[in-house]
Write a protein that holds these residues in place. Structure first.
Motif, PDB file in Angstrom:
ATOM      1  N   LYS A   2       0.823  -1.203   0.000  1.00  0.00           N
ATOM      2  CA  LYS A   2       0.000   0.000   0.000  1.00  0.00           C
ATOM      3  C   LYS A   2       0.863   1.262   0.000  1.00  0.00           C
ATOM      4  O   LYS A   2       1.885   1.334   0.676  1.00  0.00           O
ATOM      5  CB  LYS A   2      -0.911  -0.004   1.227  1.00  0.00           C
ATOM      6  CG  LYS A   2      -1.959   1.102   1.237  1.00  0.00           C
ATOM      7  CD  LYS A   2      -2.908   0.936   2.408  1.00  0.00           C
ATOM      8  CE  LYS A   2      -3.973   2.027   2.422  1.00  0.00           C
ATOM      9  NZ  LYS A   2      -4.919   1.868   3.540  1.00  0.00           N
ATOM     10  N   VAL A   3       0.446   2.244  -0.780  1.00  0.00           N
ATOM     11  CA  VAL A   3       1.144   3.524  -0.857  1.00  0.00           C
ATOM     12  C   VAL A   3       0.115   4.624  -0.613  1.00  0.00           C
ATOM     13  O   VAL A   3      -0.935   4.648  -1.262  1.00  0.00           O
ATOM     14  CB  VAL A   3       1.790   3.737  -2.244  1.00  0.00           C
ATOM     15  CG1 VAL A   3       2.570   5.040  -2.271  1.00  0.00           C
ATOM     16  CG2 VAL A   3       2.688   2.566  -2.609  1.00  0.00           C
ATOM     17  N   ALA A   5      -0.810   8.580  -0.788  1.00  0.00           N
ATOM     18  CA  ALA A   5      -0.414   9.816  -1.465  1.00  0.00           C
ATOM     19  C   ALA A   5      -1.487  10.875  -1.233  1.00  0.00           C
ATOM     20  O   ALA A   5      -2.568  10.584  -0.717  1.00  0.00           O
ATOM     21  CB  ALA A   5      -0.228   9.565  -2.956  1.00  0.00           C
ATOM     22  N   VAL A  29      -0.305   9.984 -11.758  1.00  0.00           N
ATOM     23  CA  VAL A  29      -0.966   8.702 -12.019  1.00  0.00           C
ATOM     24  C   VAL A  29      -1.735   8.851 -13.322  1.00  0.00           C
ATOM     25  O   VAL A  29      -2.468   9.823 -13.497  1.00  0.00           O
ATOM     26  CB  VAL A  29      -1.965   8.332 -10.895  1.00  0.00           C
ATOM     27  CG1 VAL A  29      -2.436   6.897 -11.054  1.00  0.00           C
ATOM     28  CG2 VAL A  29      -1.358   8.540  -9.528  1.00  0.00           C
ATOM     29  N   LEU A  41       3.928  12.508  -2.583  1.00  0.00           N
ATOM     30  CA  LEU A  41       4.196  11.450  -1.618  1.00  0.00           C
ATOM     31  C   LEU A  41       5.257  11.919  -0.634  1.00  0.00           C
ATOM     32  O   LEU A  41       6.074  12.783  -0.957  1.00  0.00           O
ATOM     33  CB  LEU A  41       4.705  10.176  -2.324  1.00  0.00           C
ATOM     34  CG  LEU A  41       3.805   9.559  -3.389  1.00  0.00           C
ATOM     35  CD1 LEU A  41       4.313   9.929  -4.766  1.00  0.00           C
ATOM     36  CD2 LEU A  41       3.779   8.052  -3.255  1.00  0.00           C
ATOM     37  N   LEU A  60       0.576  -2.161  -6.919  1.00  0.00           N
ATOM     38  CA  LEU A  60       0.531  -1.374  -5.688  1.00  0.00           C
ATOM     39  C   LEU A  60      -0.880  -0.849  -5.450  1.00  0.00           C
ATOM     40  O   LEU A  60      -1.590  -0.511  -6.406  1.00  0.00           O
ATOM     41  CB  LEU A  60       1.508  -0.192  -5.783  1.00  0.00           C
ATOM     42  CG  LEU A  60       2.958  -0.529  -6.148  1.00  0.00           C
ATOM     43  CD1 LEU A  60       3.746   0.749  -6.412  1.00  0.00           C
ATOM     44  CD2 LEU A  60       3.613  -1.347  -5.057  1.00  0.00           C
ATOM     45  N   GLU A  61      -1.272  -0.783  -4.191  1.00  0.00           N
ATOM     46  CA  GLU A  61      -2.550  -0.166  -3.815  1.00  0.00           C
ATOM     47  C   GLU A  61      -2.250   1.295  -3.472  1.00  0.00           C
ATOM     48  O   GLU A  61      -1.708   1.584  -2.406  1.00  0.00           O
ATOM     49  CB  GLU A  61      -3.166  -0.885  -2.622  1.00  0.00           C
ATOM     50  CG  GLU A  61      -3.712  -2.262  -2.929  1.00  0.00           C
ATOM     51  CD  GLU A  61      -4.983  -2.229  -3.776  1.00  0.00           C
ATOM     52  OE1 GLU A  61      -5.702  -1.203  -3.722  1.00  0.00           O
ATOM     53  OE2 GLU A  61      -5.236  -3.213  -4.478  1.00  0.00           O
ATOM     54  N   LEU A  62      -2.581   2.192  -4.378  1.00  0.00           N
ATOM     55  CA  LEU A  62      -2.310   3.609  -4.178  1.00  0.00           C
ATOM     56  C   LEU A  62      -3.561   4.283  -3.624  1.00  0.00           C
ATOM     57  O   LEU A  62      -4.603   4.301  -4.276  1.00  0.00           O
ATOM     58  CB  LEU A  62      -1.895   4.257  -5.502  1.00  0.00           C
ATOM     59  CG  LEU A  62      -1.586   5.748  -5.449  1.00  0.00           C
ATOM     60  CD1 LEU A  62      -0.328   6.020  -4.635  1.00  0.00           C
ATOM     61  CD2 LEU A  62      -1.420   6.314  -6.860  1.00  0.00           C
ATOM     62  N   GLU A  63      -3.443   4.838  -2.421  1.00  0.00           N
ATOM     63  CA  GLU A  63      -4.572   5.506  -1.789  1.00  0.00           C
ATOM     64  C   GLU A  63      -4.391   7.019  -1.883  1.00  0.00           C
ATOM     65  O   GLU A  63      -3.392   7.569  -1.426  1.00  0.00           O
ATOM     66  CB  GLU A  63      -4.686   5.093  -0.322  1.00  0.00           C
ATOM     67  CG  GLU A  63      -5.910   5.674   0.376  1.00  0.00           C
ATOM     68  CD  GLU A  63      -5.975   5.291   1.839  1.00  0.00           C
ATOM     69  OE1 GLU A  63      -5.989   6.204   2.686  1.00  0.00           O
ATOM     70  OE2 GLU A  63      -5.984   4.076   2.127  1.00  0.00           O
ATOM     71  N   SER A  68      -8.843   4.142  -3.141  1.00  0.00           N
ATOM     72  CA  SER A  68      -7.732   3.263  -3.497  1.00  0.00           C
ATOM     73  C   SER A  68      -7.813   2.874  -4.969  1.00  0.00           C
ATOM     74  O   SER A  68      -8.901   2.696  -5.523  1.00  0.00           O
ATOM     75  CB  SER A  68      -7.768   2.012  -2.618  1.00  0.00           C
ATOM     76  OG  SER A  68      -6.587   1.286  -2.742  1.00  0.00           O
ATOM     77  N   PHE A  90       3.173   6.653 -11.950  1.00  0.00           N
ATOM     78  CA  PHE A  90       2.421   5.420 -11.720  1.00  0.00           C
ATOM     79  C   PHE A  90       1.412   5.240 -12.858  1.00  0.00           C
ATOM     80  O   PHE A  90       0.843   6.210 -13.348  1.00  0.00           O
ATOM     81  CB  PHE A  90       1.649   5.476 -10.399  1.00  0.00           C
ATOM     82  CG  PHE A  90       2.507   5.539  -9.170  1.00  0.00           C
ATOM     83  CD1 PHE A  90       3.124   4.404  -8.672  1.00  0.00           C
ATOM     84  CD2 PHE A  90       2.681   6.744  -8.499  1.00  0.00           C
ATOM     85  CE1 PHE A  90       3.909   4.461  -7.523  1.00  0.00           C
ATOM     86  CE2 PHE A  90       3.461   6.809  -7.349  1.00  0.00           C
ATOM     87  CZ  PHE A  90       4.082   5.673  -6.866  1.00  0.00           C
ATOM     88  N   ARG A  92      -2.169   3.314 -13.810  1.00  0.00           N
ATOM     89  CA  ARG A  92      -3.310   2.531 -13.323  1.00  0.00           C
ATOM     90  C   ARG A  92      -3.405   1.228 -14.119  1.00  0.00           C
ATOM     91  O   ARG A  92      -3.038   1.168 -15.290  1.00  0.00           O
ATOM     92  CB  ARG A  92      -4.611   3.312 -13.508  1.00  0.00           C
ATOM     93  CG  ARG A  92      -4.676   4.624 -12.749  1.00  0.00           C
ATOM     94  CD  ARG A  92      -6.034   5.296 -12.926  1.00  0.00           C
ATOM     95  NE  ARG A  92      -6.041   6.648 -12.404  1.00  0.00           N
ATOM     96  CZ  ARG A  92      -5.863   7.738 -13.142  1.00  0.00           C
ATOM     97  NH1 ARG A  92      -5.690   7.632 -14.460  1.00  0.00           N
ATOM     98  NH2 ARG A  92      -5.863   8.937 -12.586  1.00  0.00           N
TER      99      ARG A  92
END
Length: 200
Positions: A2-3, A5, A29, A41, A60-63, A68, A90, A92
């Protein structure tokens, strides 16, 4: 992995410099038919994450703002000499669409290889990652390459890698079938072996 941002509204060189001075890293993103999203970040957390192999090769789970989304790390720009990440990209991913990405190779059983133990062979890792195609849910963190049986003078090729179900080499890698590891005996070791044989 998990990341977390945060959204950012300002862009441009000055805004990015202010972000970095505040310990943040600008990022973007993009992909999957949605508008590109500007984010930031925490630099220190990002710096430590980038040292982990899994961060480069996993979904990666980008929140961002409590929402998310699944992403792949696509590009990192580093400062030429300072320990500083300048920018990150990043992409998607759509869970229903295949992705092309590079996966690290983990070389196994090199120490127990007979050619290394008995013939003084040296095994060279020609590449350390390989590009594959698969659905995001099937993406492996790494691929194992078994070096137990490679003989002196032999090479292992991309097609020799055991791929998990749902994972394939991308077309040009499949066609080229590049060498990924090779076992060679140094000239000195060959000469020593010949001298011993002559003495006997």
């Amino acid at each position: 992995m998990k990341v977390v941002a945060f959204e950012r509204n300002l862009q441009g060189t000055g805004a990015s410099r202010r972000l970095r001075n505040a310990g943040k890293t600008p990022a973007i993103v993009y992909g999957v038919g949605a508008e590109p999203q500007l984010i930031e970040l925490d630099h220190n957390a990002l710096w430590h994450a980038l040292k982990k192999e899994v961060f480069h090769s996993s979904i990666l789970e980008l929140e961002v703002g409590g929402k998310s989304q699944q992403v792949l790390l696509r590009d990192v720009q580093y400062h030429p000499f300072r320990q500083l990440v300048l920018h990150v990209d990043f992409q998607r991913v759509d869970p229903n669409k295949p992705i092309h990405t590079k996966v690290p190779l983990h070389f196994m059983n090199q120490e127990s290889n007979p050619a290394v133990k008995l013939s003084s062979a040296i095994i060279s890792h020609v590449v350390n990652e390989i590009e594959v195609a698969c659905l995001p849910g099937s993406l492996p963190e790494f691929l194992e390459v078994d070096l137990a049986k490679i003989e002196a003078g032999q090479s292992l090729h991309a097609k020799d890698i055991a791929l998990p179900a749902g994972v394939s080499l991308i077309a040009h890698v499949e066609a080229e079938n590049p060498v990924i590891a090779s076992a060679t005996v140094p000239a000195g070791a060959v000469a020593a072996g010949e001298d011993e044989a002559a003495a006997e």
